[in-house]
Design a protein around this motif. Sequence first.
Motif, short mmCIF file in Angstrom:
data_model
loop_
_atom_site.label_atom_id
_atom_site.label_comp_id
_atom_site.label_asym_id
_atom_site.label_seq_id
_atom_site.Cartn_x
_atom_site.Cartn_y
_atom_site.Cartn_z
N GLY A 1 63.26 -25.10 -13.73
CA GLY A 1 61.95 -25.52 -14.23
C GLY A 1 60.99 -24.38 -14.51
N ILE A 2 61.40 -23.15 -14.16
CA ILE A 2 60.58 -21.98 -14.43
C ILE A 2 61.10 -21.32 -15.70
N GLY A 3 60.22 -20.94 -16.58
CA GLY A 3 60.64 -20.32 -17.83
C GLY A 3 61.41 -19.03 -17.61
N THR A 4 62.20 -18.64 -18.60
CA THR A 4 63.05 -17.46 -18.45
C THR A 4 62.23 -16.18 -18.26
N TRP A 5 61.08 -16.10 -18.89
CA TRP A 5 60.24 -14.90 -18.72
C TRP A 5 59.76 -14.79 -17.29
N ALA B 1 66.05 -44.76 -33.87
CA ALA B 1 66.27 -45.99 -34.62
C ALA B 1 64.98 -46.81 -34.74
N ASP B 2 64.09 -46.68 -33.76
CA ASP B 2 62.83 -47.43 -33.75
C ASP B 2 61.70 -46.67 -34.43
N GLY B 3 61.99 -45.45 -34.88
CA GLY B 3 60.96 -44.68 -35.55
C GLY B 3 59.93 -44.06 -34.64
N VAL B 4 60.27 -43.89 -33.36
CA VAL B 4 59.32 -43.30 -32.41
C VAL B 4 59.28 -41.79 -32.62
N PRO B 5 58.11 -41.19 -32.77
CA PRO B 5 58.03 -39.73 -32.91
C PRO B 5 58.51 -39.04 -31.64
N THR B 6 59.41 -38.07 -31.79
CA THR B 6 59.97 -37.38 -30.62
C THR B 6 59.92 -35.87 -30.82
N ALA B 7 59.87 -35.17 -29.68
CA ALA B 7 59.84 -33.71 -29.70
C ALA B 7 60.63 -33.19 -28.51
N VAL B 8 61.02 -31.93 -28.60
CA VAL B 8 61.58 -31.20 -27.47
C VAL B 8 60.65 -30.02 -27.21
N ALA B 9 60.21 -29.87 -25.97
CA ALA B 9 59.30 -28.78 -25.59
C ALA B 9 59.87 -28.12 -24.35
N SER B 10 60.14 -26.82 -24.44
CA SER B 10 60.89 -26.15 -23.39
C SER B 10 60.36 -24.76 -23.09
N GLY B 11 60.65 -24.30 -21.87
CA GLY B 11 60.34 -22.93 -21.50
C GLY B 11 61.39 -21.94 -21.93
N SER B 12 62.41 -22.42 -22.65
CA SER B 12 63.47 -21.53 -23.15
C SER B 12 63.02 -20.79 -24.40
N THR B 13 63.79 -19.80 -24.80
CA THR B 13 63.49 -19.05 -26.01
C THR B 13 63.88 -19.86 -27.24
N PRO B 14 63.31 -19.53 -28.40
CA PRO B 14 63.68 -20.24 -29.63
C PRO B 14 65.16 -20.14 -29.93
#
Length: 231
Positions: A50-54, A104-117
Amino acid sequence: MSGLGALAVTFDLDGTLVDSEPNYYEASRRVLAEQGVTDYGWAEHQAYVGIGTWDTALLWRERHGLRAPAEDLLDATDRHYLELARAHTRVYPEMRGFLELLAADGVPTAVASGSTPQAMAAVLAGTGLGALVRVVVSVADVPRGKPAPDVFLEAARRLGADPADCVVLEDAAPGAVAAHVAGMRCIAIPYVAAQADAPGFATADLLLRGGQPEFTARSAYAWLQKTAQMT
């Protein structure tokens, strides 16, 4: 608008959508071995979940007295991790099913992470999950990593969603805190079940204390339906 009204859903990546920790552990073990640290084990690795790589690289320098710059440690970790991630990253089946329900339901989704691009791109492309989300936010896109709320607020901004209408799925206590500070609801699925009593998880709106074995796509969707009715 979807069947869930204005709700938008943001997922953490590592430990939430995919079980990437074995790859991060092996990458970390290799990097520290190159620095002369030969006793790095899974128990220590779990402390960094849960801690970012940096931030992890900074903690390594402090704990093990490393002289290598954090940037070099981070670059080496990414190099090893990308090699492992491209070979195989396990997706939690119920999480994939949940993403498919939302798409399928059209719900807006995102991924947000402490990882690098680079790490996020490798995992999302290799697993096919990238085709199911609209927005991807990495720690490189914001000033601060978790437990600061920056990645989740940026995901909401890019989705065009009000933070109050956002639900976050997280496996780590710092991420649950970040969601709470962002003014978002949170489904917490602890990667390390023994850490379910960590104070940060107390901020979650739904805590699955047993972790991934307790999570199902249908039950999560039903919870979102109830949540949507309360907004």
